[in-house]
Design a protein around this motif. Structure first.
Motif, PDB file in Angstrom:
ATOM      1  N   GLU A 117     -13.925  -4.715  -8.176  1.00  0.00           N
ATOM      2  CA  GLU A 117     -14.508  -4.896  -6.846  1.00  0.00           C
ATOM      3  C   GLU A 117     -15.390  -6.151  -6.807  1.00  0.00           C
ATOM      4  O   GLU A 117     -15.325  -6.933  -5.858  1.00  0.00           O
ATOM      5  CB  GLU A 117     -15.321  -3.652  -6.469  1.00  0.00           C
TER       6      GLU A 117
ATOM      7  N   GLN B  38      -8.851   3.527  -2.186  1.00  0.00           N
ATOM      8  CA  GLN B  38      -7.610   2.763  -2.328  1.00  0.00           C
ATOM      9  C   GLN B  38      -7.610   1.448  -1.557  1.00  0.00           C
ATOM     10  O   GLN B  38      -6.696   0.646  -1.741  1.00  0.00           O
ATOM     11  CB  GLN B  38      -6.401   3.621  -1.927  1.00  0.00           C
ATOM     12  N   TYR B  39      -8.600   1.208  -0.729  1.00  0.00           N
ATOM     13  CA  TYR B  39      -8.685  -0.113  -0.089  1.00  0.00           C
ATOM     14  C   TYR B  39      -8.991  -1.201  -1.117  1.00  0.00           C
ATOM     15  O   TYR B  39      -8.848  -2.385  -0.839  1.00  0.00           O
ATOM     16  CB  TYR B  39      -9.740  -0.127   1.035  1.00  0.00           C
ATOM     17  N   LEU B  40      -9.399  -0.786  -2.325  1.00  0.00           N
ATOM     18  CA  LEU B  40      -9.633  -1.743  -3.413  1.00  0.00           C
ATOM     19  C   LEU B  40      -8.389  -1.982  -4.257  1.00  0.00           C
ATOM     20  O   LEU B  40      -8.472  -2.576  -5.331  1.00  0.00           O
ATOM     21  CB  LEU B  40     -10.748  -1.215  -4.337  1.00  0.00           C
ATOM     22  N   ALA B  41      -7.242  -1.523  -3.775  1.00  0.00           N
ATOM     23  CA  ALA B  41      -6.060  -1.457  -4.628  1.00  0.00           C
ATOM     24  C   ALA B  41      -5.800  -2.733  -5.422  1.00  0.00           C
ATOM     25  O   ALA B  41      -5.535  -2.664  -6.618  1.00  0.00           O
ATOM     26  CB  ALA B  41      -4.839  -1.099  -3.781  1.00  0.00           C
TER      27      ALA B  41
ATOM     28  N   THR C  69     -18.715   0.925  -4.191  1.00  0.00           N
ATOM     29  CA  THR C  69     -17.721   1.897  -3.748  1.00  0.00           C
ATOM     30  C   THR C  69     -17.907   3.196  -4.506  1.00  0.00           C
ATOM     31  O   THR C  69     -18.205   3.173  -5.710  1.00  0.00           O
ATOM     32  CB  THR C  69     -16.302   1.334  -3.971  1.00  0.00           C
TER      33      THR C  69
ATOM     34  N   GLU D 207      -4.214  -5.092   2.886  1.00  0.00           N
ATOM     35  CA  GLU D 207      -5.400  -4.367   3.341  1.00  0.00           C
ATOM     36  C   GLU D 207      -6.620  -4.725   2.489  1.00  0.00           C
ATOM     37  O   GLU D 207      -7.740  -4.807   3.004  1.00  0.00           O
ATOM     38  CB  GLU D 207      -5.147  -2.851   3.278  1.00  0.00           C
ATOM     39  N   THR D 208      -6.419  -4.907   1.187  1.00  0.00           N
ATOM     40  CA  THR D 208      -7.528  -5.299   0.315  1.00  0.00           C
ATOM     41  C   THR D 208      -8.045  -6.682   0.675  1.00  0.00           C
ATOM     42  O   THR D 208      -9.259  -6.904   0.770  1.00  0.00           O
ATOM     43  CB  THR D 208      -7.066  -5.292  -1.158  1.00  0.00           C
ATOM     44  N   ARG D 209      -7.114  -7.582   0.885  1.00  0.00           N
ATOM     45  CA  ARG D 209      -7.517  -8.954   1.209  1.00  0.00           C
ATOM     46  C   ARG D 209      -8.303  -8.980   2.518  1.00  0.00           C
ATOM     47  O   ARG D 209      -9.334  -9.638   2.622  1.00  0.00           O
ATOM     48  CB  ARG D 209      -6.283  -9.870   1.309  1.00  0.00           C
TER      49      ARG D 209
ATOM     50  N   TYR E  69      -9.962  -6.513   3.842  1.00  0.00           N
ATOM     51  CA  TYR E  69     -11.239  -5.812   3.662  1.00  0.00           C
ATOM     52  C   TYR E  69     -12.327  -6.751   3.150  1.00  0.00           C
ATOM     53  O   TYR E  69     -13.457  -6.756   3.657  1.00  0.00           O
ATOM     54  CB  TYR E  69     -11.065  -4.639   2.695  1.00  0.00           C
TER      55      TYR E  69
ATOM     56  N   LEU F 296       0.828  -1.198   0.000  1.00  0.00           N
ATOM     57  CA  LEU F 296       0.000   0.000   0.000  1.00  0.00           C
ATOM     58  C   LEU F 296       0.869   1.257   0.000  1.00  0.00           C
ATOM     59  O   LEU F 296       0.500   2.273  -0.600  1.00  0.00           O
ATOM     60  CB  LEU F 296      -0.942  -0.022   1.207  1.00  0.00           C
TER      61      LEU F 296
ATOM     62  N   MET G  10     -13.233  -9.291  -6.910  1.00  0.00           N
ATOM     63  CA  MET G  10     -12.549  -9.519  -5.635  1.00  0.00           C
ATOM     64  C   MET G  10     -13.543  -9.956  -4.554  1.00  0.00           C
ATOM     65  O   MET G  10     -13.215 -10.779  -3.701  1.00  0.00           O
ATOM     66  CB  MET G  10     -11.762  -8.278  -5.216  1.00  0.00           C
TER      67      MET G  10
END
Lengths: 348, 348
Positions: A134, A316-319, A187, A325-327, A329, A40, A137
């Motif tokens: 999104e 950016q949490y969807l990076a 989002t 952090e994405t995982r 989330y 990140l 994921m």
């Protein structure tokens, strides 16, 4: 291996270089925070997109820009699906184009639950599969079946086309799945639309979804909210309301009052809303959009929960799926839906 | 009528003019957000205190400054108690001075529950009753019995004096009330101490409190966390880590490693922590302290909940009992403790 997808969603949201490069706004010299993952940190260190301050002159200019943004994103989705073990079915629901994403080994207790995902992109970007990162994921990392809605976009289709399409899909899903087993997520623009969908469902006298995941939702299309000022030039994704965002609000609203709750759900009556998980970041231009909505829901007695990621700009949490952090989330979001989407009781 | 108390807590935290006036840091021109109550707008519009950048040279200078800050705050507490219908008993618990606040009509189902409140003030301010505004509001607005701890302050008493005192009071409370009916709350330094108390309780093999209310907690005494940069000069209460805050951290740590979890609980093991409600604001210099701690708790599986108030700087949700946001906050906090502090089962 999947590092190449990390930026795609954000690229789609805000980047490109078809129209003229933007000017800069005043901005503090900000160090990259050591308090997030190294993956990140690299994303946070990136400069704002060259075109954040684009102002397309007409529909043709929007279309040219959109095509340039969407082409590489769309091209990357098959590999993302493959990397996450997600299959796709392209079909229609209620006459609206959708992509249905299903993980390889859908857990049995989720087989009769459905999530509807409404993508971001300011009501002007994200057609086809281009903004499906999104959704994919959520299917692959969150292990849920996800219906991704390819709703119509502005300026060709101003309000209420986008939310009309989302409602058509929602009604079609309800024909086979009770609302108690349907969640809606999204989002940015999609987060706002998830909230508007619940308002519309109530206005139309149909059941509300069982839970909402509203990531950094665009709940106020007017320039109202403290972080439009405090995070201007701090957010490296959207940068400023005075960039293309104002233009997107204008072309979607199409002269309609932007304070209509069907455009800006912060002005709606959220009494008896379903449990809602809201997510944002400390540098997010939509930090205030998110926390204002969270407070409003809490003050109405709704079970509203809030996540604020350290150091990140808008969405950016969807990076990407290789960002810790994405995982995390998507695991958290899946647990949230697990808690609020009922299992089928009448199962034989 | 009680408007005169609105600023007292904040005054105590950061104002005064005994030592030299501070210089300014770069800061955006920020409008007052229309998205908060008119009462809060007036508070947000206030300029930073003249002395945010004080750097007392020695213990005597701290004492002079402290006395000047505390005198008007202490003088105002009797009227605040009266306005909120709160009685006070000054006593000791475990040999530590405390003020026990009880609302006039304590609800019967809260009669056997106790909250311990650890005040803010950077480990250097808030002696006697001067920093009791939060405790008195928790008693009067939240309708709970509150034990306010008059712990020892730095620089006279560096680490671990403050948390030692808090632990003594906690142990004394446990002698008459099971931990399952004890909550601990605090703001800023007090929020950090509430978390440290839980770490200490586990380290010492005694039960943890049933719930924690950690308002904008000082969880990292080092200058680590994104909002130390992004909200520098945006927060009008603390303004910058480079003001008196760094000095306070130095004199409390007294050479001890600031990354010791007993000073900076963000570095602690929070597995199996009790439910925790964290609170901050979008302009808070401690926004990152708060959200980092929240994420850490969530990632450890703790039932951690987060409130972020729109537009406010450090701890301004405590502004005063005639501010709607403050009134709502204490109701929310009381509901949180209601949900997690068990009722006595063995009642005859």
């Amino acid at each position: 291996m999947i590092r190449r997808f990390v930026f795609l969603f954000l690229v789609l949201l805000c980047c490109g270089s078809v129209v003229s490069a933007g000017e800069s706004v005043p901005r503090l010299p900000l160090p990259v925070p050591p308090t997030v993952s190294s993956e990140l940190q690299r994303i946070i260190a990136a400069a704002p997109p060259a075109d954040w301050n684009n102002h397309p002159k007409d529909t043709a200019a929007w279309q040219t820009w959109r095509a340039a943004l969407e082409q590489p994103a769309t091209a990357a989705m098959p590999a993302l699906r493959k990397a996450l073990g997600v299959s796709v079915e392209r079909t229609t629901l209620g006459g609206v184009a959708v992509f249905v994403y299903t993980p390889e080994n859908l857990p049995e207790d989720r087989a009769d639950r459905v999530l509807i995902c409404l993508h971001g992109g300011g009501y002007v970007f994200g057609s086809g599969e281009s903004a499906a990162q999104e959704s994919i994921m959520m299917a692959g990392l969150g292990q849920y079946r996800v219906v991704h809605v390819d709703y119509r976009l502005a300026p060709e289709w101003p309000y209420p086309a986008a939310i009309d399409d989302a409602m058509r899909v929602y009604r079609a899903v309800l024909a086979t799945t009770p609302a108690s087993r349907v969640g809606v997520l999204g989002t940015s623009t999609g987060g706002g639309m998830a909230l508007i969908l619940a308002l519309r469902a109530r206005a139309e006298g149909i059941p509300l979804p069982a839970a909402l995941g509203a990531g950094t939702p665009w709940v106020d299309l007017t320039k109202t909210g403290d972080s439009y000022a405090t995070n201007e030039g701090v957010d490296t994704v959207l940068v400023s309301y005075e960039g293309w965002l104002r233009d997107a609000a204008d072309v979607y609203a199409g002269g309609h009052d932007m304070r209509d709750p069907m455009l800006s759900p912060i002005y709606g009556n959220v009494h008896d809303f379903p449990p809602t998980l809201l997510t944002t970041g400390t540098r997010d231009l939509f930090l205030s959009n998110t926390v204002r909505m969270h407070l409003k829901l809490r003050q109405a007695g709704v079970a509203a929960d809030l996540l604020v990621f350290e150091g990140i700009s808008h969405a950016q949490y969807l990076a990407g799926p290789d960002v810790p952090e994405t995982r995390w989330y998507f695991k958290e979001l899946a647990q949230f839906f697990d808690a609020h989407l009922q299992e089928r009781r009448e199962r034989p």
